[in-house]
Scaffold this active site. Structure first.
Site, PDB file in Angstrom:
ATOM      1  CD  GLN A  62      38.082  33.647  42.645  1.00  0.00           C
ATOM      2  OE1 GLN A  62      39.103  33.976  42.038  1.00  0.00           O
ATOM      3  NE2 GLN A  62      38.005  32.534  43.344  1.00  0.00           N
ATOM      4  CB  SER A  63      39.854  41.024  44.230  1.00  0.00           C
ATOM      5  OG  SER A  63      40.706  42.094  43.879  1.00  0.00           O
ATOM      6  CG  ASN A  64      41.492  39.476  38.358  1.00  0.00           C
ATOM      7  OD1 ASN A  64      41.704  38.269  38.402  1.00  0.00           O
ATOM      8  ND2 ASN A  64      40.438  39.995  37.739  1.00  0.00           N
TER       9      ASN A  64
END
Ligand code: PLP
Length: 340
Positions: free
Chosen positions: A75-77
């Site tokens: 879930q990397s921004n």
């Protein structure tokens, strides 16, 4: 600090607003709390990586790159903003997404940032938890070069001296805004992870001789390690900006008491902070970074770390897209099932 010397592409809506948090300030009954809205940088739901990517992709374009490589957690921004920036630049994007949590919830594995990565056309390779994904990125880059491509590697979080220039610039933007408003800032607080945000900010704040102290709230590493990593990148960033040595080791301060169960796992205080901000000033925080940063700020206010009358600025680094990957952490499904 003449940042116009460096190649840059314009991706962010700048300056981001600097706003007063009326309701949170009232609810906590401590210092005056302000928010610098880097959740509103505009690109694909915003966030702090966009400022770094302006300088990183500026360099990539100058080098004639045709594909951007980067890595991050599922879930990397950062991965999401990189995918969006590459699309905007007409470049391909390839992501290595590391499973740092072992979560199998379909929201975590395919909603939130993962959905947006795909909408922006990035290709994705999943990797297990690994000691050095930046080295893995270089291997992928070598393979692509042998196939005739021109890859540009963005390190995890966009955290190298080039990316950190985005936050040197943000420090100058913030101080100028505060000057124009007649606002005397006593402390800036933000979530710190891969270190580029804090390294850039502290370089900018001390390079301008602003006298404004900075506190990073850690999301992963223990304090000593986080501060050492930030300081190392700060030294390289200050050197790049032409002001080597402007930041002393003691100017780099992190508080890593709000990590909770670990990177990518919200603590009860993270969830409390997210709910409080959503209900008071209608600000959306995220479960991995800004929720922990705000949990730290709230707890420090409650403990009297800041005094009444002081002006504290929380730098909102974004991440709200991640909320949709963490629905199971809020307890609303169980509540709905119980009343069905
Ligand atoms: C990456 C990120 C951070 C941390 O910034 P670093 O420069 O990696 O320290 C904070 N908040 C959000 C929402 C992020 O995505």
């Amino acid at each position: 600090m003449n940042l116009a010397r460096f190649p840059r592409v314009h991706l962010a809506h700048l300056p981001t607003p600097l706003e007063y948090l009326t309701n949170l300030t009232k609810a906590l009954n401590g210092p005056e709390i302000w928010i610098k809205r880097d959740d509103c940088t505009g690109l694909s739901s915003g966030g702090n990586k966009t400022r770094k990517l302006e300088f990183l992709l500026g360099e990539a374009a100058e080098q004639g790159a045709d594909i951007i490589l980067t890595q991050g957690a599922t879930q990397s921004n950062h991965a999401r903003q990189t995918a969006a920036a590459a699309a905007h630049m007409g470049m391909d994007c390839h992501l290595l997404l590391e499973d740092r949590t072992g979560k199998t919830d379909p929201d975590y594995t395919s909603n939130g940032n993962v959905l947006l990565d795909q909408l922006h056309g990035a290709s994705i390779e999943h990797r297990p938890l690994s000691p050095d994904l930046n080295t893995e990125l270089e291997k992928v880059a070598d393979r692509l070069r042998s196939e005739g491509r021109k890859p540009y590697v963005v390190p995890g979080g966009g955290s190298n001296p080039t990316g950190a220039l985005g936050y040197v610039n943000a420090a100058m933007e913030l101080v100028t805004q505060a000057n124009d408003m007649g606002l005397c800032i006593d402390h800036v607080v933000h979530a710190t992870g891969s270190c580029g945000t804090q390294a850039g900010l502290v370089t900018g704040l001390y390079g301008m001789n602003s006298g404004i102290p900075l506190l990073g709230i850690g999301v992963r590493a223990p304090r000593q390690q986080q501060e050492d990593n930030v300081f190392k990148l700060t030294c390289a960033t200050a050197e790049k900006c032409g002001c080597p040595g402007v930041v002393k080791r003691e100017d780099v301060v992190a508080n890593c008491d709000y990590v909770g169960p670990g990177y990518g796992f919200p603590a009860p205080s993270t969830i409390e902070a997210i709910k409080l901000l959503a209900r008071t000033d209608a600000i959306l925080l995220d479960p991995v970074y800004s929720g922990k940063g705000m949990a730290g700020l709230i707890d420090l206010v409650r403990k009297g770390f800041f005094s009444k009358g002081q002006n504290i600025v929380f730098l909102h680094t974004g991440g709200s897209a991640g909320l949709f990957g963490y629905v199971d952490n809020f307890g609303y499904r169980e509540a709905a099932a119980a009343t069905a």
